[in-house]
Design a protein around this motif. Structure first.
Motif, PDB file in Angstrom:
ATOM      1  N   PRO A  72       0.838  -1.203   0.000  1.00 11.57           N
ATOM      2  CA  PRO A  72       0.000   0.000   0.000  1.00 11.57           C
ATOM      3  C   PRO A  72       0.877   1.259   0.000  1.00 11.57           C
ATOM      4  O   PRO A  72       1.892   1.306   0.695  1.00 11.57           O
ATOM      5  CB  PRO A  72      -0.779  -0.091   1.317  1.00 11.57           C
ATOM      6  CG  PRO A  72      -0.592  -1.473   1.843  1.00 11.57           C
ATOM      7  CD  PRO A  72       0.616  -2.062   1.182  1.00 11.57           C
ATOM      8  N   GLU A  73       0.462   2.237  -0.771  1.00 12.93           N
ATOM      9  CA  GLU A  73       1.170   3.524  -0.837  1.00 12.93           C
ATOM     10  C   GLU A  73       1.422   4.106   0.560  1.00 12.93           C
ATOM     11  O   GLU A  73       2.519   4.551   0.876  1.00 12.93           O
ATOM     12  CB  GLU A  73       0.342   4.538  -1.645  1.00 12.93           C
ATOM     13  CG  GLU A  73       0.890   4.853  -3.016  1.00 12.93           C
ATOM     14  CD  GLU A  73       2.411   4.809  -3.085  1.00 12.93           C
ATOM     15  OE1 GLU A  73       3.071   5.652  -2.437  1.00 12.93           O
ATOM     16  OE2 GLU A  73       2.946   3.920  -3.792  1.00 12.93           O
ATOM     17  N   VAL A  74       0.365   4.096   1.386  1.00 13.69           N
ATOM     18  CA  VAL A  74       0.490   4.656   2.745  1.00 13.69           C
ATOM     19  C   VAL A  74       1.583   3.957   3.540  1.00 13.69           C
ATOM     20  O   VAL A  74       2.292   4.592   4.322  1.00 13.69           O
ATOM     21  CB  VAL A  74      -0.797   4.482   3.595  1.00 13.69           C
ATOM     22  CG1 VAL A  74      -1.279   5.798   4.154  1.00 13.69           C
ATOM     23  CG2 VAL A  74      -1.854   3.690   2.899  1.00 13.69           C
ATOM     24  N   ARG A  83       4.293   2.306   2.292  1.00 12.82           N
ATOM     25  CA  ARG A  83       5.610   2.637   1.763  1.00 12.82           C
ATOM     26  C   ARG A  83       5.992   4.074   2.135  1.00 12.82           C
ATOM     27  O   ARG A  83       7.121   4.349   2.551  1.00 12.82           O
ATOM     28  CB  ARG A  83       5.660   2.440   0.243  1.00 12.82           C
ATOM     29  CG  ARG A  83       7.078   2.534  -0.296  1.00 12.82           C
ATOM     30  CD  ARG A  83       7.191   2.190  -1.773  1.00 12.82           C
ATOM     31  NE  ARG A  83       6.995   0.784  -2.104  1.00 12.82           N
ATOM     32  CZ  ARG A  83       7.879  -0.186  -1.858  1.00 12.82           C
ATOM     33  NH1 ARG A  83       9.009   0.073  -1.235  1.00 12.82           N
ATOM     34  NH2 ARG A  83       7.631  -1.422  -2.230  1.00 12.82           N
ATOM     35  N   ALA A  84       5.024   4.980   2.043  1.00 12.08           N
ATOM     36  CA  ALA A  84       5.309   6.373   2.392  1.00 12.08           C
ATOM     37  C   ALA A  84       5.714   6.484   3.860  1.00 12.08           C
ATOM     38  O   ALA A  84       6.650   7.218   4.206  1.00 12.08           O
ATOM     39  CB  ALA A  84       4.089   7.244   2.106  1.00 12.08           C
ATOM     40  N   ALA A  85       5.047   5.734   4.731  1.00 10.75           N
ATOM     41  CA  ALA A  85       5.353   5.802   6.161  1.00 10.75           C
ATOM     42  C   ALA A  85       6.759   5.263   6.444  1.00 10.75           C
ATOM     43  O   ALA A  85       7.537   5.874   7.183  1.00 10.75           O
ATOM     44  CB  ALA A  85       4.306   5.023   6.959  1.00 10.75           C
ATOM     45  N   VAL A  86       7.093   4.126   5.833  1.00 10.31           N
ATOM     46  CA  VAL A  86       8.406   3.513   6.094  1.00 10.31           C
ATOM     47  C   VAL A  86       9.517   4.372   5.489  1.00 10.31           C
ATOM     48  O   VAL A  86      10.508   4.690   6.160  1.00 10.31           O
ATOM     49  CB  VAL A  86       8.468   2.064   5.547  1.00 10.31           C
ATOM     50  CG1 VAL A  86       9.842   1.447   5.820  1.00 10.31           C
ATOM     51  CG2 VAL A  86       7.371   1.205   6.158  1.00 10.31           C
ATOM     52  N   ASP A  87       9.354   4.764   4.227  1.00 11.08           N
ATOM     53  CA  ASP A  87      10.383   5.582   3.565  1.00 11.08           C
ATOM     54  C   ASP A  87      10.548   6.925   4.275  1.00 11.08           C
ATOM     55  O   ASP A  87      11.672   7.401   4.482  1.00 11.08           O
ATOM     56  CB  ASP A  87      10.005   5.832   2.090  1.00 11.08           C
ATOM     57  CG  ASP A  87      10.166   4.577   1.246  1.00 11.08           C
ATOM     58  OD1 ASP A  87      10.647   3.558   1.789  1.00 11.08           O
ATOM     59  OD2 ASP A  87       9.805   4.610   0.048  1.00 11.08           O
ATOM     60  N   GLY A  88       9.419   7.533   4.649  1.00 13.66           N
ATOM     61  CA  GLY A  88       9.466   8.829   5.326  1.00 13.66           C
ATOM     62  C   GLY A  88      10.231   8.738   6.636  1.00 13.66           C
ATOM     63  O   GLY A  88      11.038   9.616   6.961  1.00 13.66           O
TER      64      GLY A  88
END
Ligand code: GBH
Length: 477
Positions: free
Chosen positions: A264-266, A268-273
């Motif tokens: 899920p985009e959310v 990946r965004a949370a982990v990468d961020g």
């Protein structure tokens, strides 16, 4: 209320019930190793060495299945009982004979087996080669899966590749409270989960290409999730936290399989961020990417297999503000709390919220393109003194099954079956024998491991007899 061919089942898992941990040339699994080498990791230093002794007493389990009037029984195969070193270089024929007896015994009494290939018990020999963190595990799992399809697939028509990859990845590789007991927060669980998805997909593709046309079965992966909703329904922060919470549990595995072929985009965004915030950069990303050179993950499930127990109200939390801790908790930045109106008894994580199953089923229908769904686990534990009149569990099952009925009737969810966890009291992982999930009580102090039906078993049997069709279930013919 329920479709005429609805599956009424109960479930167990090999390590939790079989015992016979080294009988007849079985190989060691990571749970054997974990219990023997780190006994402090399990309450009371217990192990599954004997458990319900189903390796010897499987005929009694069949008796229990028949007493309940089940149409389906979900069991798991022990990889290291079949392939002691994890590979087909050496096949343990006694293990093959054991599962043949059980499967044939079920079919003889008109009960359809649902078979899980992997329920937390990796062969220790493969752990020593990197386990789920090694990319090679996908091929090894695929070979094992093909062996099982080839050997048992003439009679088994419902397959689960991996049970609860979330639990395996997080409890086994992040928290270290399950085997293999690894604690590498924020890194190992994502890698292990990634390889579980690759392993699952490889097995599904094998089934699809080689066995489906002849055997005509269905293959999926069992995904566990709480239902989650915002603590404060007005709060946009709570709503965003809830979205992350669902993305990190249900979405982690369901999104790649049912929606995009990727996480899920959310998530990946949370982990990468968080990697950026910690100054780690993103190469390589902690949440790996799928290679274009491998068969895809998208579409590798013939139905949705859901394990549901409980619900949470969610708000942001995980100490991200200024915190530098690496781990899934800070990546997620959401915490689930129990509504004060939900009774918690037995194990602390299991707050009673049957309505959450209906909500989750409706969410699954909307999010994952209206799949056929089997509830592959649902149940309630008792701890402390044994109550044969387990009225609380009776209420849990009654109320939850009503929610399933409403999901079918009012929400139009295509629910195909329901499996109670568990047929028997058994080895409850890190909780040892202290938490009893059975429809049958098992006397662990008696050599013969006597099985006695709880009141909840009688009530479940009544529910089943009221609804089950007299006709032979389709998939046993
Ligand atoms: C299932 O997991 C398993 O498939 C089954 O083997 C097991 O016996 C059954 O549940 C009952 O537990 O202790 O706070 O870390 C259910 C999903 C997710 C529930 C992890 C417990 C641990 C909470 N599980 N969760 S905590």
């Amino acid at each position: 209320m329920f479709p005429h061919d609805f599956a009424w089942g109960a479930a167990t898992a090999a390590y939790q019930v079989e015992g016979g941990w080294d009988a007849d040339h079985k190989g060691e699994s990571i749970w054997d190793a974990f219990c023997h080498r780190e006994p402090s990791g399990v309450l009371g230093g217990h192990s599954g060495d004997v458990a319900c002794d189903s390796y010897r007493l499987w005929e009694q389990d069949l008796r229990c299945v028949r007493d309940l009037g089940l149409t389906h029984y979900r069991l798991s195969l022990s990889w290291s009982r079949l392939l002691p070193h994890g590979t087909t270089d050496h096949v343990n024929q006694t293990g093959v004979r054991y599962y043949n007896q059980v499967i044939n015994g079920l079919i003889a009494c008109n009960v359809a087996p649902m078979v899980t290939l992997y329920h937390f018990d990796l062969p220790q020999a493969l752990q020593e080669r990197g386990g789920w963190q090694s990319p090679h595990v996908a091929t090894l799992f695929d070979t094992y899966a093909r062996f099982c399809f080839q050997t048992f697939g003439d009679r088994v028509k419902l397959w689960i590749t991996i049970n609860e990859p979330y639990v395996c990845a997080k409890l086994g590789h992040e928290d270290g409270v399950h085997a293999p007991g690894i604690r590498q927060p924020g890194v190992a669980a994502y890698l292990a989960g990634h390889n579980m998805l690759r392993a699952h997909a490889a097995a599904w593709h094998s089934y699809d290409a080689i066995y489906r046309s002849k055997q005509g079965g269905l293959v999926s992966m069992a995904i566990n999730s709480d239902w989650a909703e915002p603590l404060d329904p007005e709060s946009t922060e709570d709503a965003a936290a809830t979205e992350r919470y669902l993305a990190f549990t249900l979405g982690w595995f369901a999104w790649p399989v049912f929606v995009t072929g990727d996480y899920p985009e959310v998530m990946r965004a949370a982990v990468d961020g968080q990697s950026e915030r910690l100054g780690r950069g993103n190469s390589p990303p902690r949440l790996p990417s799928f290679s274009k050179d491998e068969p895809g993950i998208l579409g590798t499930a013939d139905f949705f297999a859901l394990n549901y127990y409980t619900s949470r109200k969610v708000r942001p939390g995980g100490g991200r503000g200024g915190e530098t801790l690496l781990g899934m908790k800070t990546d997620l930045d959401a915490e689930g709390v129990v509504d004060p109106s939900w009774p918690v008894c037995g194990v602390p994580w299991l707050a009673v919220a049957p309505y959450g199953l209906r909500k989750l089923l409706k969410y699954i229908k909307a999010t994952f393109n209206h799949p056929a769904v089997y509830v592959t686990e649902n149940g309630f534990a008792q701890t402390g003194p044994v109550l044969m009149d387990d009225v609380q569990r009776c209420g849990y099952y009654q109320d939850t099954i009503v929610e399933v009925a409403k999901a079918i009737e009012e929400d139009g969810v295509n629910v195909r079956g329901y499996f109670a966890w568990s047929l028997l009291d058994n080895f409850e992982w890190a909780d040892g024998y202290s938490a009893r999930f059975g429809l049958f009580h098992v006397d662990f102090s008696a050599g013969e491991r006597t099985r006695t039906m709880y009141r909840s078993g009688r009530e479940y049997a009544q529910i089943i007899s009221k609804h089950r069709s007299r006709a032979q279930p389709e998939n046993t013919s």
